[in-house]
Design a protein around this motif. Structure first.
Motif, PDB file in Angstrom:
ATOM      1  N   LEU A  15       7.121   0.291   1.452  1.00 61.98           N
ATOM      2  CA  LEU A  15       5.786  -0.546   1.268  1.00 61.98           C
ATOM      3  C   LEU A  15       5.994  -1.815   0.640  1.00 61.98           C
ATOM      4  O   LEU A  15       6.957  -2.013  -0.149  1.00 61.98           O
ATOM      5  CB  LEU A  15       4.966   0.455   0.456  1.00 61.98           C
ATOM      6  CG  LEU A  15       4.443   1.644   1.166  1.00 61.98           C
ATOM      7  CD1 LEU A  15       3.841   2.659   0.188  1.00 61.98           C
ATOM      8  CD2 LEU A  15       3.442   1.392   2.195  1.00 61.98           C
ATOM      9  N   PRO A  16       5.191  -2.913   1.151  1.00 63.50           N
ATOM     10  CA  PRO A  16       5.059  -3.971   0.421  1.00 63.50           C
ATOM     11  C   PRO A  16       4.743  -4.214  -0.966  1.00 63.50           C
ATOM     12  O   PRO A  16       4.052  -3.358  -1.379  1.00 63.50           O
ATOM     13  CB  PRO A  16       4.677  -4.966   1.227  1.00 63.50           C
ATOM     14  CG  PRO A  16       3.542  -4.236   1.737  1.00 63.50           C
ATOM     15  CD  PRO A  16       4.252  -2.870   2.063  1.00 63.50           C
ATOM     16  N   PRO A  17       5.365  -5.016  -1.949  1.00 63.07           N
ATOM     17  CA  PRO A  17       4.642  -4.933  -3.160  1.00 63.07           C
ATOM     18  C   PRO A  17       3.194  -5.513  -3.239  1.00 63.07           C
ATOM     19  O   PRO A  17       2.712  -6.277  -2.389  1.00 63.07           O
ATOM     20  CB  PRO A  17       5.599  -6.068  -3.876  1.00 63.07           C
ATOM     21  CG  PRO A  17       6.193  -7.025  -2.943  1.00 63.07           C
ATOM     22  CD  PRO A  17       6.405  -6.232  -1.678  1.00 63.07           C
ATOM     23  N   LEU A  18       2.541  -4.993  -4.121  1.00 59.58           N
ATOM     24  CA  LEU A  18       1.161  -5.177  -4.332  1.00 59.58           C
ATOM     25  C   LEU A  18       0.732  -5.590  -5.699  1.00 59.58           C
ATOM     26  O   LEU A  18       0.463  -4.774  -6.560  1.00 59.58           O
ATOM     27  CB  LEU A  18       0.416  -3.993  -3.840  1.00 59.58           C
ATOM     28  CG  LEU A  18       0.432  -3.588  -2.331  1.00 59.58           C
ATOM     29  CD1 LEU A  18      -0.194  -2.282  -2.281  1.00 59.58           C
ATOM     30  CD2 LEU A  18      -0.072  -4.590  -1.360  1.00 59.58           C
ATOM     31  N   ASN A  19       0.679  -6.875  -5.942  1.00 58.04           N
ATOM     32  CA  ASN A  19       0.292  -7.244  -7.193  1.00 58.04           C
ATOM     33  C   ASN A  19      -0.407  -8.548  -6.881  1.00 58.04           C
ATOM     34  O   ASN A  19      -0.703  -9.011  -5.708  1.00 58.04           O
ATOM     35  CB  ASN A  19       1.714  -7.959  -8.075  1.00 58.04           C
ATOM     36  CG  ASN A  19       2.768  -8.985  -7.329  1.00 58.04           C
ATOM     37  OD1 ASN A  19       2.042  -9.653  -6.586  1.00 58.04           O
ATOM     38  ND2 ASN A  19       3.973  -8.545  -7.424  1.00 58.04           N
ATOM     39  N   LYS A  20      -1.079  -9.304  -7.887  1.00 57.42           N
ATOM     40  CA  LYS A  20      -2.056 -10.189  -7.558  1.00 57.42           C
ATOM     41  C   LYS A  20      -1.567 -11.297  -6.922  1.00 57.42           C
ATOM     42  O   LYS A  20      -2.406 -11.781  -5.769  1.00 57.42           O
ATOM     43  CB  LYS A  20      -2.648 -10.681  -9.225  1.00 57.42           C
ATOM     44  CG  LYS A  20      -3.849 -11.424  -9.038  1.00 57.42           C
ATOM     45  CD  LYS A  20      -4.312 -11.729 -10.239  1.00 57.42           C
ATOM     46  CE  LYS A  20      -5.960 -12.282 -10.109  1.00 57.42           C
ATOM     47  NZ  LYS A  20      -6.400 -12.810 -11.478  1.00 57.42           N
ATOM     48  N   PRO A  21      -0.430 -11.872  -7.221  1.00 59.96           N
ATOM     49  CA  PRO A  21       0.039 -13.169  -6.372  1.00 59.96           C
ATOM     50  C   PRO A  21       0.323 -12.973  -4.951  1.00 59.96           C
ATOM     51  O   PRO A  21      -0.192 -13.686  -4.208  1.00 59.96           O
ATOM     52  CB  PRO A  21       1.136 -13.709  -7.074  1.00 59.96           C
ATOM     53  CG  PRO A  21       1.258 -13.138  -8.503  1.00 59.96           C
ATOM     54  CD  PRO A  21       0.346 -11.853  -8.547  1.00 59.96           C
ATOM     55  N   ILE A  22       0.849 -11.775  -4.679  1.00 61.69           N
ATOM     56  CA  ILE A  22       1.260 -11.393  -3.604  1.00 61.69           C
ATOM     57  C   ILE A  22      -0.220 -10.989  -2.671  1.00 61.69           C
ATOM     58  O   ILE A  22      -0.368 -11.286  -1.432  1.00 61.69           O
ATOM     59  CB  ILE A  22       1.995 -10.015  -3.396  1.00 61.69           C
ATOM     60  CG1 ILE A  22       3.476 -10.278  -4.236  1.00 61.69           C
ATOM     61  CG2 ILE A  22       2.158  -9.504  -2.117  1.00 61.69           C
ATOM     62  CD1 ILE A  22       4.341 -11.216  -3.412  1.00 61.69           C
ATOM     63  N   LEU A  23      -1.074 -10.376  -3.317  1.00 67.34           N
ATOM     64  CA  LEU A  23      -2.363 -10.157  -2.650  1.00 67.34           C
ATOM     65  C   LEU A  23      -3.293 -11.285  -2.457  1.00 67.34           C
ATOM     66  O   LEU A  23      -3.839 -11.731  -1.151  1.00 67.34           O
ATOM     67  CB  LEU A  23      -3.119  -9.225  -3.386  1.00 67.34           C
ATOM     68  CG  LEU A  23      -2.740  -7.692  -3.419  1.00 67.34           C
ATOM     69  CD1 LEU A  23      -3.485  -6.893  -4.541  1.00 67.34           C
ATOM     70  CD2 LEU A  23      -2.885  -6.996  -1.946  1.00 67.34           C
ATOM     71  N   ARG A  24      -3.086 -12.231  -3.272  1.00 64.48           N
ATOM     72  CA  ARG A  24      -3.647 -13.676  -2.986  1.00 64.48           C
ATOM     73  C   ARG A  24      -2.976 -14.096  -1.635  1.00 64.48           C
ATOM     74  O   ARG A  24      -3.809 -14.596  -0.548  1.00 64.48           O
ATOM     75  CB  ARG A  24      -3.766 -14.742  -4.225  1.00 64.48           C
ATOM     76  CG  ARG A  24      -4.315 -15.898  -3.937  1.00 64.48           C
ATOM     77  CD  ARG A  24      -4.402 -16.755  -4.918  1.00 64.48           C
ATOM     78  NE  ARG A  24      -4.109 -15.989  -6.383  1.00 64.48           N
ATOM     79  CZ  ARG A  24      -3.215 -16.667  -7.378  1.00 64.48           C
ATOM     80  NH1 ARG A  24      -2.572 -17.193  -7.002  1.00 64.48           N
ATOM     81  NH2 ARG A  24      -3.146 -15.665  -8.363  1.00 64.48           N
ATOM     82  N   TYR A  25      -1.714 -14.380  -1.765  1.00 68.34           N
ATOM     83  CA  TYR A  25      -1.026 -14.711  -0.386  1.00 68.34           C
ATOM     84  C   TYR A  25      -1.094 -14.044   0.728  1.00 68.34           C
ATOM     85  O   TYR A  25      -1.576 -14.775   1.947  1.00 68.34           O
ATOM     86  CB  TYR A  25       0.568 -14.526  -0.816  1.00 68.34           C
ATOM     87  CG  TYR A  25       1.305 -14.980   0.533  1.00 68.34           C
ATOM     88  CD1 TYR A  25       1.683 -16.394   0.886  1.00 68.34           C
ATOM     89  CD2 TYR A  25       1.899 -14.219   1.206  1.00 68.34           C
ATOM     90  CE1 TYR A  25       2.186 -16.685   2.057  1.00 68.34           C
ATOM     91  CE2 TYR A  25       2.545 -14.578   2.720  1.00 68.34           C
ATOM     92  CZ  TYR A  25       2.683 -15.780   2.890  1.00 68.34           C
ATOM     93  OH  TYR A  25       3.250 -16.222   3.881  1.00 68.34           O
ATOM     94  N   TYR A  26      -1.326 -12.864   0.837  1.00 68.73           N
ATOM     95  CA  TYR A  26      -1.604 -12.175   1.939  1.00 68.73           C
ATOM     96  C   TYR A  26      -3.126 -12.198   2.504  1.00 68.73           C
ATOM     97  O   TYR A  26      -3.193 -12.473   3.703  1.00 68.73           O
ATOM     98  CB  TYR A  26      -1.718 -10.428   1.630  1.00 68.73           C
ATOM     99  CG  TYR A  26      -0.371 -10.018   1.404  1.00 68.73           C
ATOM    100  CD1 TYR A  26       0.715 -10.495   1.978  1.00 68.73           C
ATOM    101  CD2 TYR A  26      -0.163  -8.725   1.038  1.00 68.73           C
ATOM    102  CE1 TYR A  26       2.220  -9.929   1.653  1.00 68.73           C
ATOM    103  CE2 TYR A  26       1.195  -8.125   0.684  1.00 68.73           C
ATOM    104  CZ  TYR A  26       1.980  -8.759   0.919  1.00 68.73           C
ATOM    105  OH  TYR A  26       3.367  -8.190   0.800  1.00 68.73           O
ATOM    106  N   SER A  27      -3.977 -12.550   1.509  1.00 68.62           N
ATOM    107  CA  SER A  27      -5.392 -12.942   1.944  1.00 68.62           C
ATOM    108  C   SER A  27      -5.558 -14.222   2.691  1.00 68.62           C
ATOM    109  O   SER A  27      -6.082 -14.373   3.568  1.00 68.62           O
ATOM    110  CB  SER A  27      -6.363 -12.844   0.578  1.00 68.62           C
ATOM    111  OG  SER A  27      -6.314 -11.543   0.191  1.00 68.62           O
ATOM    112  N   ILE A  28      -4.894 -15.213   1.912  1.00 70.12           N
ATOM    113  CA  ILE A  28      -4.935 -16.684   2.435  1.00 70.12           C
ATOM    114  C   ILE A  28      -4.307 -16.782   3.720  1.00 70.12           C
ATOM    115  O   ILE A  28      -4.844 -17.173   4.629  1.00 70.12           O
ATOM    116  CB  ILE A  28      -4.324 -17.576   1.491  1.00 70.12           C
ATOM    117  CG1 ILE A  28      -5.341 -17.583   0.060  1.00 70.12           C
ATOM    118  CG2 ILE A  28      -4.420 -18.715   2.059  1.00 70.12           C
ATOM    119  CD1 ILE A  28      -4.850 -18.569  -0.995  1.00 70.12           C
ATOM    120  N   ALA A  29      -2.997 -16.042   3.811  1.00 68.01           N
ATOM    121  CA  ALA A  29      -2.339 -16.056   4.886  1.00 68.01           C
ATOM    122  C   ALA A  29      -3.274 -15.597   6.122  1.00 68.01           C
ATOM    123  O   ALA A  29      -2.824 -16.015   7.502  1.00 68.01           O
ATOM    124  CB  ALA A  29      -0.851 -15.401   4.832  1.00 68.01           C
ATOM    125  N   ALA A  30      -3.369 -14.426   5.759  1.00 67.37           N
ATOM    126  CA  ALA A  30      -4.268 -13.747   6.875  1.00 67.37           C
ATOM    127  C   ALA A  30      -5.696 -14.497   7.384  1.00 67.37           C
ATOM    128  O   ALA A  30      -5.865 -14.721   8.662  1.00 67.37           O
ATOM    129  CB  ALA A  30      -4.781 -12.089   6.172  1.00 67.37           C
TER     130      ALA A  30
END
Length: 157
Positions: free
Chosen positions: A72-87
């Protein structure tokens, strides 16, 4: 010749098969997705709804695969922000534009437009000297651009 040397030679002879299969599969999936988007519009599904269900299905498949592999990928605030913007930037916005354009210009034309960025990226890489010029690759780009031009001219005629 040692066994490792034979394996290295054998592996290099067939090294082109996997990239070719990936290229063909990617092209087929692009064609399928644009045709499915056209069909979805014909049965009354909006482009946004089709996009939502497509991305949700893909996310579910990837999440299940990662869960089964215990990766599973890491799920922290900076990573979730990156995932959201990239998506939003790389998947959702561009596909919403494409899926919305299909009823107006056709699925084939949208699939053609989707195929152009990799070709133009290769040309830019040559201009910026990131990639070495290769006659075979250049011939492939010219053939693809010529094919795109013929299809575009036919669509507008």
């Amino acid at each position: 010749m040692s066994a490792s040397a034979q394996q290295e030679v054998f592996g290099s002879k067939k090294a082109w098969i996997i990239p070719l299969l990936c290229l063909l599969a990617g092209g087929a999936l692009i064609g399928i997705s644009t045709n499915l988007a056209k069909y979805a519009g014909e049965i009354g599904l909006t482009p946004l709804a089709f996009l939502f269900w497509s991305i949700t299905g893909a996310a579910f498949i990837l999440f299940t695969y990662a869960l089964l592999r215990h990766e599973l990928p890491p799920l922290n605030k900076p990573i979730l922000r990156y995932y959201s913007i990239a998506a939003l930037v790389s998947i959702a916005a561009s596909n919403l534009i494409f899926f919305s354009a299909i009823p107006h210009v056709g699925a084939g034309f949208v699939a053609l437009i989707i195929s152009l960025p990799p070709l133009l990226t290769y040309l830019a890489a040559i201009v910026l000297r990131i990639e070495q010029f290769t006659k075979l690759r250049a011939l492939g780009v010219v053939a693809a651009l010529a094919g795109a031009g013929v299809l575009a001219a036919r669509k507008f005629s």
